[in-house]
Write an enzyme that holds these catalytic residues in place. Sequence first.
Site, short mmCIF file in Angstrom:
data_model
loop_
_atom_site.label_atom_id
_atom_site.label_comp_id
_atom_site.label_asym_id
_atom_site.label_seq_id
_atom_site.Cartn_x
_atom_site.Cartn_y
_atom_site.Cartn_z
N ASN A 138 0.85 -1.19 0.00
CA ASN A 138 0.00 0.00 0.00
C ASN A 138 0.89 1.24 0.00
OD1 ASN A 138 -1.53 2.24 0.73
ND2 ASN A 138 -2.42 1.30 2.56
N ARG A 157 -2.36 -1.68 -3.73
CA ARG A 157 -3.30 -0.56 -3.71
C ARG A 157 -3.00 0.29 -4.94
NH1 ARG A 157 -2.72 4.89 -0.29
NH2 ARG A 157 -4.74 5.81 -0.78
N HIS A 163 -9.36 6.78 -1.21
CA HIS A 163 -9.36 6.12 0.10
C HIS A 163 -10.60 5.22 0.26
CE1 HIS A 163 -7.09 9.93 1.58
NE2 HIS A 163 -6.20 8.95 1.43
N ARG A 177 -0.87 19.12 0.28
CA ARG A 177 -1.92 19.47 -0.70
C ARG A 177 -2.87 20.52 -0.15
NH1 ARG A 177 -3.61 13.32 -1.84
NH2 ARG A 177 -1.88 12.84 -0.45
N GLU A 181 -6.56 -1.11 5.23
CA GLU A 181 -6.65 -1.21 3.77
C GLU A 181 -5.99 -2.51 3.31
OE1 GLU A 181 -4.74 2.68 3.75
OE2 GLU A 181 -6.15 3.37 2.22
#
Length: 401
Positions: free
Chosen positions: A7, A90, A179, A240, A385
Amino acid sequence: MKVLVINSGSSSIKYQLLEMDTEKVLAKGLVERIGIEGSRIIHRKNEEKYVIEKAIKNHEEGLKEVLDLLTSEDYKVISSLNEIDAVGHRVVHGGERFSSSVIIDKDSLDTIEMMSFLAPLHNPANVMGIKAAMELLPNVPQVGVFDTSFHQTMPKTSFLYAIPYEYYEKYKIRRYGFHGTSHKYVSKRAAEILNKDIKTLKIITSHIGNGASIAAVKNGESFDTSMGFTPLEGLVMGTRSGDIDPAIVSFLAQEEGLTTKEVVEILNNKSGVYGITKGFSSDMRDIEDKALEGDKVCRLALDIYEYRIAKYIGAYAAAMNGVDVIVFTAGVGENSPVTREEICEKYLTYLGVKIDKEKNNFKGLERVISTPDSKVEVLVVPTNEELMIARETKELVSTKN
Ligand SMILES: Nc1ncnc2c1ncn2[C@@H]1O[C@H](COP(=O)(O)OP(=O)(O)O)[C@@H](O)[C@H]1O
Ligand SMILES: CC(=O)OP(=O)(O)O
Ligand SMILES: [Mg+2]
């Protein structure tokens, strides 16, 4: 069947090696602070934890370290990489082409690579991981699990932008959301922990890590989410900007003599809390520590970060005409009692949210942190995840054989 999961996040690589018959985790770990000072690998095998401090410049270096660790004399869990039966990756941006997971072949890898411009901090690292794994494990199936899949249930009212419709038709410009694997996992876990049917719940999942997004999960499906066409929209993140007035892009390009592509790079790589603190740090631990010591710039960055999260929670409570459950997850959501408490106490009391400060004072466990008389249940659910990716990988590989 042994499945290795990779991931790659924007600042980290998380990995797990699982024995899928029992879902036992044979080894797992985290390569963190990639590309910034203080990078390290935290590797876990059974109950043992090893911390390896090492300069790691990029994701490629990180992945090589991980594969070495799994078979190295000191930390090994398998004697050779040949013991791995499948690798689950991922992949952040799947566009409209991938609405579910795939076994990766040359064609799908090319498509994922082509979509790099839509997820510049992620897809290149994902592609690199897939290529490295294909090279080192040439006969092992590689599966791609997409961040965008869970959000394919969003209605048009949530995913269409108010720009000429032809751009959706021509270029598929729309909200995709990211996500997804995490929002799906934590919303499902929250319903299980509360012993309620997810089909009856309005849940707001707050995935706040280095990359951060919020989702409105209504009756178990994604109804809206803060990231958009790319993972740049929405919340304030490590580097970001999240939401800004799009007119800033052409203004900055003109004033600074930059191309619009260069301005978007600044919004991806040099903005967020890193930008607000004039390059002090993109890591929320550093920001929070300084803010609590009284540093005004870091305090401001943390305030802006929390305020944006609260605004989205308010927006999604309105979007679903109510909210039953709020979930915090990912690096900050799981580990920062301060951020959770400040968001809930400063902004969410009008919703009837009440936090138990003592219950909230912990890291990294599944826990209800609201009081029994809170009108909204507030939970911390560590995301997983990797487990979701491993399950998808097993399913795809087994049905193929
Ligand atoms: N104890 C903590 N307090 C505050 N922030 C934390 C803590 N532990 C981790 N974090 C933050 O979580 C973020 C990383 O989250 P993570 O979900 O792993 O990121 P990504 O997957 O986007 O790379 C970093 O900003 C890190 O500082
Ligand atoms: C999509 C995204 O921002 O992912 P991450 O949080 O892992 O960087
Ligand atoms: Mg992440």
